[in-house]
Write a protein that holds these residues in place. Sequence first.
Motif, short mmCIF file in Angstrom:
data_model
loop_
_atom_site.label_atom_id
_atom_site.label_comp_id
_atom_site.label_asym_id
_atom_site.label_seq_id
_atom_site.Cartn_x
_atom_site.Cartn_y
_atom_site.Cartn_z
N ASP A 54 0.80 -1.22 0.00
CA ASP A 54 0.00 0.00 0.00
C ASP A 54 0.83 1.27 0.00
O ASP A 54 0.34 2.33 -0.35
N ASP A 104 -7.65 2.27 0.38
CA ASP A 104 -6.21 2.52 0.54
C ASP A 104 -5.62 2.85 -0.83
O ASP A 104 -6.21 2.54 -1.86
N GLY A 121 -4.81 -3.29 -0.08
CA GLY A 121 -5.73 -2.53 0.74
C GLY A 121 -6.35 -3.44 1.80
O GLY A 121 -5.67 -4.25 2.43
#
Length: 222
Positions: A18, A43, A206
């Motif tokens: 991420d 994210d 995410g």
Amino acid sequence: MTGPDGPVDPWSLHAQTDGYLSEDEVLLAARANANDLGCFPVDAGAGAGLRFLAATISARAVVEIGTGAGVSGLWLLRGMSPDGVLTSIDIDPEYQRVARAAFTAAGYGPSRLRLINGLGLDVLPRLTDGGYDLAFLDAVKAEYPEYLEHALRLVRPGGVIIADNVLWSGRVADPKATDPDTEGLRAYARRIAADDRLDSVILTIGDGLAVSRVRRHEELEA
Ligand SMILES: C[S@@+](CC[C@H](N)C(=O)[O-])C[C@H]1O[C@@H](n2cnc3c(N)ncnc32)[C@H](O)[C@@H]1O
């Protein structure tokens, strides 16, 4: 997971995937708005996944359930065709006002946007069958199985259905978690795996993106 030097902390892997792409000022501003409003955006890794998938299928018509402050919408618009239209549904008009301002500031004008205020399950039945290349599900987790039924009707063969939060910060793997949202996410994952109309995969970017491609008619017959 075990690496060459022993067990690997999954959260450090998560930080790497991420943190792999940094967001620019437009996305960071939208993310700051989301945080101020108490809304939880995708994210950066999941956002990049949305952009990638939208670009891969040259998406022109995308439907999103859960506009929030516009972070996922910005990522989707960046992957869509230059003439593509993002239809995005949210129950909260204030979130949509903030999202529209973010889209406009980023150069996406009214011809690229259709923001619909309402409950997902009220609005989805009004949308056109087969009219969408991509559906992104990111509102009430307990309702994901119902969103899936609508998405299967709305997304054209060859199109893609994506659901966010299918890992739910690990709760889906915790047998003690039996709340409606967690159960809805488990049911969603089971259904997409079992549905012959879909090719599905869960990406661990995410909070987990479930990606399903709608098979074409000729693939169903083969
Ligand atoms: C996780 S946030 C969406 C975040 C957004 N997709 C992003 O990544 O920037 C979930 C959104 O769903 C909306 N929502 C909650 N219940 C809803 C419902 N029944 N129908 C439509 N939207 C709903 C909330 O107002 C909130 O904006």
